[in-house]
Design a protein around this motif. Structure first.
Motif, PDB file in Angstrom:
ATOM      1  N   ARG A 185      53.324  43.607  38.354  1.00 13.65           N
ATOM      2  CA  ARG A 185      52.712  44.828  37.804  1.00 13.65           C
ATOM      3  C   ARG A 185      51.903  44.519  36.547  1.00 13.65           C
ATOM      4  N   ALA A 186      52.371  43.561  35.757  1.00 13.21           N
ATOM      5  CA  ALA A 186      51.628  43.184  34.551  1.00 13.21           C
ATOM      6  C   ALA A 186      50.299  42.526  34.903  1.00 13.21           C
ATOM      7  N   GLY A 187      50.220  41.907  36.079  1.00 17.18           N
ATOM      8  CA  GLY A 187      48.972  41.253  36.480  1.00 17.18           C
ATOM      9  C   GLY A 187      48.722  39.957  35.744  1.00 17.18           C
ATOM     10  N   LEU A 188      49.798  39.284  35.291  1.00 15.20           N
ATOM     11  CA  LEU A 188      49.631  38.051  34.522  1.00 15.20           C
ATOM     12  C   LEU A 188      49.045  36.951  35.390  1.00 15.20           C
ATOM     13  N   LEU A 189      47.926  36.408  34.938  1.00 19.18           N
ATOM     14  CA  LEU A 189      47.300  35.253  35.569  1.00 19.18           C
ATOM     15  C   LEU A 189      47.622  34.009  34.743  1.00 19.18           C
ATOM     16  N   GLY A 190      47.705  32.868  35.400  1.00 24.56           N
ATOM     17  CA  GLY A 190      47.923  31.621  34.665  1.00 24.56           C
ATOM     18  C   GLY A 190      46.830  31.402  33.638  1.00 24.56           C
ATOM     19  N   ARG A 191      47.173  30.773  32.541  1.00 23.58           N
ATOM     20  CA  ARG A 191      46.212  30.541  31.456  1.00 23.58           C
ATOM     21  C   ARG A 191      45.831  29.068  31.309  1.00 23.58           C
ATOM     22  N   GLY A 192      46.198  28.251  32.295  1.00 24.48           N
ATOM     23  CA  GLY A 192      45.889  26.833  32.192  1.00 24.48           C
ATOM     24  C   GLY A 192      44.487  26.470  32.621  1.00 24.48           C
ATOM     25  N   GLY A 193      43.813  27.344  33.373  1.00 22.31           N
ATOM     26  CA  GLY A 193      42.450  27.072  33.815  1.00 22.31           C
ATOM     27  C   GLY A 193      42.154  27.591  35.198  1.00 22.31           C
ATOM     28  N   VAL A 198      50.650  34.638  38.542  1.00 24.86           N
ATOM     29  CA  VAL A 198      51.953  34.025  38.280  1.00 24.86           C
ATOM     30  C   VAL A 198      52.995  34.491  39.286  1.00 24.86           C
ATOM     31  N   HIS A 199      52.967  35.767  39.643  1.00 25.99           N
ATOM     32  CA  HIS A 199      54.005  36.261  40.553  1.00 25.99           C
ATOM     33  C   HIS A 199      53.908  35.615  41.929  1.00 25.99           C
TER      34      HIS A 199
END
Length: 529
Positions: A185-193, A198-199
């Protein structure tokens, strides 16, 4: 008959060997300890001594030839001692810009990852001391202090002693499925590139657990490309936030063992991480969870996720064939989720404040903030935190160019360029302009007109050629030939090599090696190529 110097040298060697043997007793006698053992040799001797490696091979039960193959796959290790009059000079793009037309002297080092400190000249270190003990302790603090504005969602310090993991405490009240749903629900995407959701990564590892065993988590703090230093900034300034994120991720994955993989040159990051782990253990926050620090040893390819797995297992630093992907079969055949430390740093607030809070900033399909690193021809160099979707023009204005810019390069050696007339492009995952301009890990290097796009492009091509791990022919042979053709102005050969390298290379780093060239061609056309 032995002379006085021979006796002194022999005595010193015996002392080194005794120190090495004592240090090795702290390591289990297994292959997975190869890289920690190599680091011990490097610390004791200052280089990889051949006799010392014989003892390491015996300790970890590995054939000598195989141990040497592993050791030579890393670029940071030296095979002879440095002398007191030796000088190492950084050749990363920000340092080359700072050097201007002056030629470097001494033993060139591809990048020392202190890009925010390069202003009046390239970073250099004299004598045999390790780099970080020879650079002023205030380098990162000074770089942070000079950067104005921005948000403080991740960059705001949270560490307390003893630590109080509020987000982790909230997460442990949730089931595994509810935790995964919250991250979705947060919609977190990886931040490494790569910005992979993430889910989905975690869900894949959880789903594979029924077939292949309990998952592992790897926190990726390798950060091995010029122009990037935000992970090191996070690890030095607030390691507890990362460790709390590791705890939350392990809860969601059902993992009981995590590896924190840290760049071999980032001594202060590793020290801060070790202190954070000890503090959390003392507070009872790691009960049932083992977090093990592993150090890389150089090489751009070490940031590639399957290379990290090979490294932890004690093998050569080269990529694996995919599929299977790490979430299916990673470390020792078990499902493994690999997240950057910046990604993990977002988790405590998501679980403390909720998914809706996280989505309050950012843009459609890419909520949250991103850590941006400014280096090159900026007056304000360092780390800033801004919402995804922020135009590059605003970021450039915050950095305050020190002279007129020819453009900026983003996404490191696998990224691309933006011309000044396109600075209104918003930062976003993927190809921001459709032709190779990538946000990547968030490093933005300002290229002044006095240096020029052509020279910057040549640096990236040379870097990709030098950093090829050599496993696959298209990258090993093609990247070197492409760099040479570019330097000669032989555009026909460059054009012919681009699709061969992009389509035939084994890992993403080789596949993306032509990206700066295609991006520069699109952004600047005939004025550059």
């Amino acid at each position: 008959m032995k002379g006085k110097n021979d006796v002194v040298t022999e005595t010193a060697t015996e002392a080194h060997l005794s120190e090495l043997q004592l240090a090795l007793t702290a390591l289990p006698r297994q292959r997975t300890q190869v890289l920690p053992a190599l680091h011990i040799v490097d610390e004791v001797y200052g280089y990889l001594d051949h006799q010392a490696l014989e003892h390491v091979a015996q300790w970890v039960h590995m054939p000598r030839a195989e141990l040497f193959a592993v050791a030579t796959s890393y670029t940071e290790f030296r095979w002879s001692p440095l002398t007191e009059d030796s000088t190492r000079v950084c050749r990363g793009l920000p340092c080359r810009i700072a050097a201007g037309d002056s030629a470097s002297v001494g033993d060139d080092h591809e990048c020392m990852f202190l890009c925010a400190a390069a202003s009046d000249g390239p970073i250099s270190v004299s004598g045999p001391d390790r780099l970080e003990s020879s650079v002023a302790e205030s380098v990162f603090d000074a770089a942070r202090a000079t950067v104005p504005g921005g948000l403080t969602r991740v960059t705001g310090k949270r560490t307390t002693d003893p630590p109080d993991w509020r987000g982790w405490r909230a997460a442990t009240q949730l089931s595994q499925s509810v935790s995964l749903a919250l991250v979705e629900r947060a919609g977190l995407l990886g931040r490494g590139g790569a910005y992979f959701p993430v889910h989905l990564k975690w869900g894949g590892a959880v789903e594979a657990a029924s077939r292949n065993g309990q998952p592992y988590l790897v926190a990726n703090g390798e950060e091995g490309e010029p122009g990037t230093f935000k992970d090191r900034w996070l690890m030095e300034s607030d390691p507890q936030r990362i460790l709390e994120g590791i705890g939350i991720a392990c809860h969601a994955l059902g993992a009981s063992h995590a590896f924190w993989y840290i760049n071999g040159m980032a001594d202060r990051s590793a020290s801060a991480a070790a202190e954070a782990i000890a503090s959390a253990q003392a507070a009872g926050l790691l009960d049932g969870l083992t977090v093990e620090i592993r150090r890389g040893a150089g090489g751009y390819v070490c940031g590639e996720e399957s290379v990290i797995l090979e490294s932890i297992e004690g093998r050569r630093a080269v990529p694996r064939l995919k599929p299977p992907y790490p979430t299916e079969r990673g470390l020792w055949g078990r499902p493994t989720a690999i997240n950057s430390v910046e990604t993990l740093s977002n988790l405590p607030d998501i679980f403390e404040f909720g998914a809706d809070w996280f989505r309050e900033v950012g843009a459609e399909g890419m909520p949250g903030t991103k850590l941006i690193q400014l280096s090159g021809a900026f007056r304000n160099r360092g780390v800033i935190e801004l919402p995804l979707g922020t135009p590059v023009s605003e970021i450039v204005a915050l950095g305050e160019p020190s002279e007129p810019l020819a453009g900026v390069t983003m996404g490191g050696p696998s990224g691309g360029f933006l011309a000044p007339e396109n600075f209104d492009t918003p930062i976003a995952p993927g190809q921001m302009d459709g032709h190779g301009a990538l946000l990547g890990a968030g490093g933005i290097i300002a290229i002044p007109r006095s240096y020029g796009i052509e020279r910057a492009l040549g640096v990236w091509a040379e870097y990709n050629a030098n950093e090829s791990c050599g496993k696959c022919t298209p990258c090993r042979e093609g990247s070197g030939r492409m760099a040479a053709a570019l330097a000669e102005g032989n555009w026909a050969d460059v054009e012919a090599l681009i699709p061969l390298i992009a389509a035939g290379s084994l890992c993403g780093l080789g596949q993306m090696a032509p990206n700066p060239i295609t991006s520069a061609k699109h952004q600047f056309g005939g004025s550059v190529l």
